[in-house]
Design a protein around this motif. Structure first.
Motif, PDB file in Angstrom:
ATOM      1  N   ARG B 431       0.809  -1.221   0.000  1.00 12.34           N
ATOM      2  CA  ARG B 431       0.000   0.000   0.000  1.00 12.34           C
ATOM      3  C   ARG B 431       0.840   1.268   0.000  1.00 12.34           C
ATOM      4  N   THR B 437       1.839   7.517  -0.151  1.00 12.57           N
ATOM      5  CA  THR B 437       0.572   7.193   0.494  1.00 12.57           C
ATOM      6  C   THR B 437       0.345   8.054   1.735  1.00 12.57           C
ATOM      7  N   ILE B 439      -3.319   8.215   3.233  1.00 11.50           N
ATOM      8  CA  ILE B 439      -4.254   7.328   3.930  1.00 11.50           C
ATOM      9  C   ILE B 439      -4.238   5.984   3.211  1.00 11.50           C
ATOM     10  N   PRO B 440      -3.648   4.954   3.848  1.00  7.55           N
ATOM     11  CA  PRO B 440      -3.547   3.658   3.185  1.00  7.55           C
ATOM     12  C   PRO B 440      -4.917   2.993   3.075  1.00  7.55           C
ATOM     13  N   HIS B 443      -7.720   2.318   5.942  1.00 11.84           N
ATOM     14  CA  HIS B 443      -7.645   3.265   7.042  1.00 11.84           C
ATOM     15  C   HIS B 443      -8.629   4.423   6.894  1.00 11.84           C
TER      16      HIS B 443
END
Lengths: 252, 747
Positions: B431, B437, B439-440, B443
């Motif tokens: 991710r 990244t 907000i993976p 989440h």
């Protein structure tokens, strides 16, 4: 200011952000592609092998890349004391090349990175803790004992294993395990090892990625939240970035 | 095996004035397949909105492009592609899913884009249940294939979803969305320019072999158990290692061509129809023709039949059109010498295989003989059908009356396969590669990246579509998919700017199934128009059926792309602080059709919740304003499992350890007149928003002014408990129900 080479093998995939991490820490460097050959590494002072799947991880992760002609120059530099950092796949290459924790008298590697205990690739946040005295390794001399650093662990073969009890004793006696996973190794690594160095301490093989938690925006929700609305702070280096500090320093 | 019908064969003879050659037959077979020509769906797809201020490049090329905004005077676009690889993934799950990624990556690459993210909406049969070994194998191998390919090439997974339903037992759905980043002034097109007469056509990538022969036609038929073995040959072989090198060599080639001032090179992915399909479309789109020399195509074995070289769908190939001389030399040097493709994969390279000609004639030669000689438009214009359409069945009925204890039901809802944590699955995907990244996946309601180093400009993206809704009413399911994807983007702080769709349906020659497709197109069109969002790309996958001949759950799957002006104004769904006010946006209703709670209670029937577009626009606006001026902490959309599951997830956070509790008022206080269990668990769309206490009144007033229904329903707590509906549950108990169900398949 030293110059850092980020070495790109066919199949590497983390070269860009690794270079950015060096630059964010104040260092200078560039990507050096495998097809440029070992001569292209002349004039560089420090070396990073980034994450990915070099040479498709054929045979074993890192096994073919460890024998790529460009590694001749890296091995020479490592033996002369230059800093060499391998991240994830780069760590696998360093272990396969026998640079960490070193080889026995007939040149056999003393460690391996076996498949995770889960039997597959795992992508997750992982905090690591400095487990060796800071001065043990070039890359950690500026850190306080026990420093915790956020990283993101993304690999299928990250379980550090050691050859035999003799090696294990040496690893412990010489404090070659530089970082351990906080809360234990999710991948089953011996000694909860997240990062391993060589006896002189100039080579570090680290499995989880510090450059994937090296800026505020990459941190966990709570840490991001502390800087919400503050664009500059949000984009600033922090956390894993501390492992790149060496690349901005003049080496002893 | 040809998929052409006899009437189609007659049409071909009429069109070219003679009997077609063997190679021409295969050429038309691919070109006129459902997969390439959208022959059943195209007349209906015209009704989708495709224009708007955010569109940089609309539908019609390998991928569409949305306007992301400016950084330091440079305008950036997000390249958006959406594809399906359903049939290949059912037959050979690992390779089928992997090549789905491989194909869509090339679509983005060929627009001049840098790959920045992937999303994977998946629909599996009952692989989560005992006694369904094959479905389990498919569900596991598809995820392995996606990870095996996406992780290797280093493109982060930004999201996706997964549903489990018996209608997918014999025909899984494996869709994929890919995003790219491109400077607006560096977009490359899937067509040759008017100046291209005499330009070289250069095939780049893997050596052509016999894999993937007949792929386009295969994916346009229903899966037949007896032909499963034969069909395996129609699935391509993935090579992510070669792709990883190809991507990097292509980035360098794009830069090199710009330095040589090559204006408007043509660049197109080889997908359906292979060399022939790709080259014909590339030149026809520019009003040109081509002469192709099949003997110049690099092959892995010597004795391939002409039709295999011409139409086989070997993976990892793309076609360039560039001027002869320096540009051609540059391209051959980068791919063949610098990046050394022949050393990366046996026989891989860049080869000049033909020339562009100005007269719209298309020829192919093989061993000295002309094997294709037709007007190029005959190949590419395809055919259209006005399929018979029967009214789509509406299977909604009156809502059931549910009984039970909210706390007990919450545990069962959280453990339901369509609600439980996706973390064990998502962990198979990288991710965070590329380091962009924010907000993976898992989440937040949408994934968020900051793809331009040093800039706070971000992209938010979510992909949605609920098959439980599709089964009841395809049109409403389409509307709700659009609404949910837009809500998800807003819930992390993004501003929705565009959509892409993948329509997965049954056999279009069966009029009720065709009816469902048409209804769904109406639904996704209406919702998009109401929200002012254009479609910039899309895909249609038909003939998705069970062995018994019934359609899969009608599945309009929608991705919404959002612009984030400043990523420091985004947040995941986890509660941030105790003593926040919890505000619900969007009215509750008694509608229970297709809901998780109805299934948990063993109840049948029910109505689907209806979208109120006007109110939704207000909700989206007010959530966006809240993120912009930092008067809200975060938000989570109410969807599968309803309001109480939504609040429970906010308490737990993605890892289950967030530890912020909540106390909710009795349902009667904020949803008067709605049956209590429908209020807690009904799936009428909405947001749960966490608001600092000092901003709560202003936020609620603002929402009401914007036309959204907003009501205070409770507050967050320092203690890790969820107090609601007369019960009091420890978050640890909720987490153990929610986190573990998919571990059996994926951990």
């Amino acid at each position: 200011m030293p110059k850092t080479a980020i070495i790109v093998f066919p199949g590497s995939n983390s070269e860009e952000e690794t270079l950015r991490a060096v630059q964010a820490a104040g260092g200078k460097g560039r990507l050096v592609w495998w097809f440029e050959g070992p001569d292209a590494l002349k004039g560089f002072d420090a070396f990073i092998l980034p994450g990915g799947f070099a040479h498709e991880d054929r045979i074993r992760a890192g096994a073919v890349a460890a024998r790529d002609p460009i590694m001749i120059a890296v091995l020479d530099a490592a033996r002369s004391g230059a800093p060499v950092l391998g991240i994830c796949n780069g760590a696998q290459v360093l272990v396969e090349a026998g640079l960490v924790p070193g080889t026995d008298k007939i040149g056999k590697p003393q460690a391996a990175l076996a498949p995770n205990v889960q039997g597959h690739y795992v992508d997750r946040y992982a905090e690591i803790e400095l487990a060796a005295p800071p001065e043990r390794c070039l890359f950690t001399r500026h850190l306080e004992p026990g420093t915790r650093i956020p990283t993101w662990s993304s690999h299928g073969e990250g379980r550090f294993c050691f050859r035999d009890d003799h090696t294990r004793r040496r690893i412990l006696d010489e404090h070659l395990v530089v970082f351990t996973y906080v809360g234990g190794a999710h991948n089953g690594a011996e000694f909860d090892c997240a990062a391993l160095t060589n006896p002189p301490g100039n080579v570090l093989a680290i499995m989880p990625h510090p450059e994937r938690a090296g800026w505020r925006y990459q941190q966990l929700e709570r840490v991001r939240f502390e800087a919400r609305g503050d664009r500059e702070a949000f984009l600033a280096p922090c956390g894993g970035s501390r492992l790149f500090a060496l690349f901005a320093q003049v080496f002893a | 095996m040809l998929a052409l019908s006899t009437s189609e064969l007659d049409r071909i003879s009429e069109l070219i004035g003679r009997e077609p050659s063997r190679v021409e037959l295969y050429a038309f077979d691919a070109g006129w397949s459902e997969h390439c020509s959208y022959k059943s769906s195209r007349v209906h797809l015209r009704r989708l909105p495709t224009e708007g201020a955010t569109v940089l490049l609309g539908v019609g090329e390998d991928a569409g492009i949305l306007d992301l905004g400016e950084v330091d005077g440079v305008r950036y676009g997000v390249v958006v592609a959406h594809e399906s690889h359903n049939h290949p993934s059912q037959v050979v799950p690992y390779e089928g899913a992997a090549t789905g990624i491989g194909g869509i990556v090339r679509d983005v690459l060929c627009m001049g884009g840098t790959l920045i993210g992937l999303l994977d909406p998946l629909r599996f049969g009952r692989g989560d249940l005992e006694g369904h070994a094959h479905q389990r194998y498919v569900a596991q191998s598809v995820v392995d294939g996606i990870g095996g390919y996406g992780n290797a090439i280093g493109v982060p997974n930004l999201g996706g979803d997964v549903y489990w339903d018996e209608s997918f037992d014999d025909n899984c759905l494996v869709n994929v969305v890919a995003l790219g980043l491109v400077r607006a002034d560096e977009v490359v097109h899937s067509r040759v320019p008017a100046s291209a007469d005499g330009w070289n056509l250069i095939l780049v990538g893997k050596a052509t072999d016999a894999s993937g022969f007949g792929g386009a036609a295969f994916s346009s038929l229903t899966l037949d158990e007896e032909q499963a073995e034969a069909n395996k040959g129609a699935v391509q072989v993935p090579d992510p290692f070669l792709k990883s090198v190809l991507m990097r060599a292509t980035y360098r080639t794009l830069r090199g061509l710009r330095e040589l001032n090559v204006r408007d090179p043509g660049f197109k992915d080889l997908g359906a129809g292979g060399v022939l399909g790709c080259s014909a479309e590339l030149v026809a789109a520019g009003g040109m023709g081509a002469d192709i020399d099949l003997d110049a195509v690099h092959v892995s074995v010597g004795d391939l039949a002409a039709e295999v070289i011409a139409t086989g769908e070997t993976q990892e190939r793309m076609l360039w059109a560039v001027p002869a001389g320096a540009p051609t030399e540059l391209l051959l040097r980068i791919y063949n010498e610098q990046f050394g493709l022949p050393h990366v994969s046996r026989g891989a390279r860049a080869s000049v295989i033909g020339r562009v000609r100005a007269d719209r004639r298309y020829t192919m030669r093989h061993r000295g003989e002309v094997v294709v000689d037709v007007p190029v438009d005959a190949l590419t214009s395809g055919i259209r059908y006005e399929r018979e359409i029967a009214e789509a069945p509406n299977r909604e009925s009156s809502d059931p009356v549910l009984h039970g204890d909210a706390a007990v039901l919450l545990l069962r809802v959280l453990a339901h396969r369509d609600v439980c944590s996706r973390e064990p699955l998502i962990r198979r995907y990288d991710r965070v590669v590329r380091g962009t990244t924010v907000i993976p996946a898992g989440h937040g309601d949408a994934g968020v990246i900051a793809p331009i180093p040093g800039s706070a400009l971000g992209v938010a993206v979510s992909v949605d579509g609920n098959p439980r809704y599709g089964k009841l009413n395809a049109r409403v399911a389409g509307e709700l998919a659009v609404c949910e994807s837009a809500r998800n983007v807003a819930a992390v702080g993004g501003e929705p700017i565009g959509l892409t769709d993948c329509l997965n349906f049954g056999d279009p020659t069966k009029s009720p199934q065709m009816g469902e497709l048409v209804e769904a197109i109406e639904g996704i069109g209406d919702a998009a128009r109401a929200l002012g969002l254009p479609y910039v790309s899309g895909n249609v996958s038909l003939y998705n059926e069970s062995a018994g001949g019934s359609s899969v759950a009608p599945s309009p799957i929608i991705a919404c792309i959002g612009r984030v002006a400043d990523v420091s104004h985004t947040a995941g769904f986890a509660f941030k602080s105790p003593n926040s006010v919890i505000v619900l946006l969007g009215p509750r209703s008694g509608a229970l059709g297709g809901s998780v709670i109805a299934e948990v209670c063993g109840a049948d029937g029910g109505m689907l919740p209806r979208a109120s577009f006007g109110a939704l626009r207000g909700e989206l606006d007010v959530v966006r304003a809240g993120f912009a001026d930092l008067t809200i902490y975060g938000a989570h959309d109410v969807s599968d499992g309803g309001l109480l599951a939504c609040v429970a997830e906010m308490c737990m956070g993605a890892d289950g350890c967030n530890g912020v509790g909540a106390r909710l008022e009795p349902a009667a206080a904020w949803a008067p007149g709605v049956p209590e269990l429908a209020a807690w668990f009904g799936e009428a769309g909405g947001f749960v928003v966490e608001v600092p206490p000092e901003d709560a009144e202003t936020f609620i007033a603002r929402a009401r002014t914007a036309g959204a229904q907003a009501v205070r329903i409770g507050q967050t707590l320092a203690e890790p408990r969820l107090i609601a509906g007369g019960s009091d549950v420890a978050l640890s108990e909720l987490a153990s129900a929610w986190l573990t169900p998919l571990e059996d398949l994926y951990a």
